[in-house]
Design a protein around this motif. Structure first.
Motif, short mmCIF file in Angstrom:
data_model
loop_
_atom_site.label_atom_id
_atom_site.label_comp_id
_atom_site.label_asym_id
_atom_site.label_seq_id
_atom_site.Cartn_x
_atom_site.Cartn_y
_atom_site.Cartn_z
N GLN B 100 0.86 -1.19 0.00
CA GLN B 100 0.00 0.00 0.00
C GLN B 100 0.89 1.23 0.00
O GLN B 100 1.22 1.75 -1.05
N CYS B 101 1.37 1.67 1.16
CA CYS B 101 2.31 2.80 1.13
C CYS B 101 3.65 2.34 0.58
O CYS B 101 4.42 3.12 0.04
N GLY B 102 3.95 1.06 0.74
CA GLY B 102 5.16 0.49 0.14
C GLY B 102 6.41 0.57 1.00
O GLY B 102 7.45 0.05 0.62
N PHE B 103 6.29 1.20 2.16
CA PHE B 103 7.51 1.41 2.94
C PHE B 103 8.10 0.09 3.44
O PHE B 103 9.32 -0.08 3.50
N CYS B 104 7.25 -0.85 3.80
CA CYS B 104 7.75 -2.13 4.33
C CYS B 104 8.15 -3.08 3.22
O CYS B 104 8.79 -4.10 3.47
N THR B 105 7.70 -2.79 1.97
CA THR B 105 7.78 -3.77 0.89
C THR B 105 9.20 -4.29 0.59
O THR B 105 9.39 -5.50 0.50
N ILE B 135 7.51 -5.45 10.02
CA ILE B 135 6.24 -4.85 10.40
C ILE B 135 5.63 -4.12 9.21
O ILE B 135 6.33 -3.44 8.45
N CYS B 136 4.31 -4.27 9.04
CA CYS B 136 3.57 -3.52 8.02
C CYS B 136 2.46 -2.75 8.70
O CYS B 136 1.65 -3.33 9.42
N ARG B 137 2.41 -1.44 8.46
CA ARG B 137 1.41 -0.58 9.10
C ARG B 137 0.11 -0.56 8.30
O ARG B 137 -0.90 -0.12 8.78
N CYS B 138 0.16 -1.04 7.04
CA CYS B 138 -0.97 -0.80 6.15
C CYS B 138 -1.83 -2.02 5.84
O CYS B 138 -3.04 -1.97 5.92
N THR B 139 -1.20 -3.12 5.44
CA THR B 139 -1.97 -4.15 4.75
C THR B 139 -2.70 -5.12 5.65
O THR B 139 -3.57 -5.85 5.19
S1 FES Z 1 2.49 -1.22 2.88
FE1 FES Z 1 2.66 0.46 4.22
S2 FES Z 1 3.86 -0.40 5.82
FE2 FES Z 1 3.42 -2.11 4.63
#
Ligand code: FES
Ligand SMILES: Cc1cc2nc3c(=O)[nH]c(=O)nc-3n(C[C@H](O)[C@H](O)[C@H](O)COP(=O)(O)OP(=O)(O)OC[C@H]3O[C@@H](n4cnc5c(N)ncnc54)[C@H](O)[C@@H]3O)c2cc1C
Ligand code: FES
Lengths: 264, 160
Positions: B100-105, B135-139
């Motif tokens: 989603q935000c992609g930060f953890c990807t 850790i993933c904040r989004c999915t």
């Molecule tokens: S996609 Fe946003 S932290 Fe995993």
């Protein structure tokens, strides 16, 4: 803030460099580099040794010697260290286990130090250049310890004689609410002939449950037999309070988990 | 502060730099070498966003000093696509909305790659275990788990 790292081929030279103020030994770095990243200015220099003996595992005739730089992942996958795999796998997630060393775990403050809890139950000897110390003495003195730990040595327990349990809220990876390790020997009639029980998170570092050990002697590992040990389990504990659990909660659940471990 | 040389291969190409002693691999990769695929989420070892593969093992680049990587082979997510074709894991992450935000990807993909390199057909539990340091904040994780299982299936179909 940057840290200067000095690397030495021998433990002796690394020990000499560690005498300088502000220096710390660098194991896997999961605690000491983290502290630097968080702005801990008490650490200004790191020292490490690449001596291959620090990364060696030797297991023969029931005796085991693990070099201080051996990682939790290396212990977990070693064919001769089967009984310890569970305790090694209890530390962190996969990347942490590839970095976290045995030496560093001996210094890790609660809620960390899960593997050191296992080593305390095993009555390991902690090696430095000056010789070996029983782990209990080592742990008591570790704050003032300035010399590099080179190894831990112990007698490998029989698979069914060593028990380990870690309680965490997040699974499969989470910080300890508590951890317990026990080395139990039973006589032919099933009564406990000797017991060493070590607890994590019940003080600032791993400690033994000596009153429970005593209460277990000569008893069977059934509901009745362990009752006195469970009642004695909290004697002398001073659990930590952190975001995972309060000291009160840790003390409340300790006998329950010790019971599960003993009846398992 | 004295500069020290570091030399390693990054995604197959030789890199050599002078860095401040004590620089983390994460900072060296991002600020010196220009590979921004490893992310700095926490710098404490807890989020996994900085995960890279060093000599075949998953490591946290935020807690690794760059100078300890001399001579190592380092893989990051930016090295996975070949000639503009995404790696099966990258493809699966897009197809199953695992980003989603992609930060953890990038960190998730590194952890998943090490798993699939050793265990080409993992169980769901093995996937959960392999990703447990990330850790993933989004999915909510489920799409990520599905992406890894999908990539494993795609790999085994290609191999068949
Ligand atoms: S996609 Fe946003 S932290 Fe995993
Ligand atoms: C996200 C995360 C999760 C974690 N989860 C757990 C967990 O579940 N259980 C757990 O037990 N721990 C956990 N830890 C803590 C830590 O990873 C482990 O305790 C690890 O074993 C520490 O070892 P290290 O080699 O990384 O130590 P370092 O960070 O390298 O060193 C820690 C301390 O020990 C000293 N030291 C290290 N090696 C030696 C040596 N050979 N001789 C003398 N001094 C030495 C260092 O100078 C430093 O003061 C976690 C850490 C993080 C960041
Ligand atoms: S930035 Fe390295 S684990 Fe979060």
């Amino acid at each position: 803030m940057a840290l200067a790292l000095q690397t030495f081929p021998t433990v002796k030279d690394a020990n000499a460099a560690l005498k300088a103020a502000g220096t710390r030994y660098l194991g896997g770095g999961t605690l000491v580099v983290r502290a630097a990243n968080e702005g801990d200015v008490s650490v200004s220099g790191l020292v490490m040794s690449t001596d291959p003996a620090l990364s060696a595992i030797a297991a023969a005739g029931g005796k085991v010697r693990i070099g201080a730089s051996v990682t939790m992942a290396a212990i977990a996958r070693h064919p001769d260290l089967g009984p310890l795999a569970k305790a090694a796998r209890a530390v962190g997630g996969p990347a942490i286990r590839n970095m976290a060393t045995v030496g560093g775990n001996l210094f890790a403050p609660a809620p960390y130090g899960d593997f050191a809890v296992a080593l305390l139950a095993l009555d390991a000897a902690v090696g430095t250049e000056d010789g070996e110390l029983p782990i209990e003495t080592f742990l008591a003195r570790r704050d003032g310890s300035r010399s590099i730990v080179t190894s831990v040595s112990f007698t490998l327990p029989k698979a069914d004689g060593f028990r380990f349990l870690k309680v965490s809220r997040v699974k499969p990876k989470g910080v300890s609410v508590l951890s317990i390790a026990a080395v139990l020997e039973q006589a032919a009639d099933g009564t406990v002939s000797s017991a060493r029980i070590a607890l994590g998170c019940m003080a600032d570092r791993p400690m033994r449950a000596k009153a429970a050990e005593k209460a277990l002697k000569g008893k069977k590992l059934d509901q009745n037999g362990i009752a006195a040990a469970l009642a004695a389990a909290t004697e002398g504990i001073a659990p930590i309070t952190d975001p995972i659990a309060s000291a009160w909660y840790r003390a409340e659940v300790l006998p329950i988990h010790l019971g599960r471990l003993l009846l398992a | 502060m004295a500069k020290v040389p570091v030399q390693f291969t990054l995604n197959g190409s030789e890199k050599a730099e002078f860095i401040d002693s004590g620089t983390t691999l994460l900072n060296a990769l991002r600020d010196k070498i220009g590979d921004t695929s490893p992310k700095g989420g926490c710098h404490q070892g807890t989020c996994g966003a900085c995960s890279v593969i060093i000599d075949g093992e998953l490591r946290l680049s935020c807690l690794t000093l760059a100078e300890t990587c001399n001579g190592a082979a380092i893989t990051t997510t930016s090295g996975l696509a070949e000639g503009g074709v995404l790696h099966p894991l990258q493809r699966a992450f897009l197809d199953t909305f695992a980003t989603q935000c992609g930060f953890c990807t990038p960190g998730m993909i590194m952890a998943a790659k090490v798993l699939l390199d050793h265990t080409p057909n993992p169980s769901r539990d093995e996937v959960v275990e392999a990703l447990s340091g990330n850790i993933c904040r989004c999915t909510g994780y489920e799409p990520i788990i599905q992406a890894v299982l999908t990539a494993a299936r795609a790999n085994s179909q290609n191999a068949a």
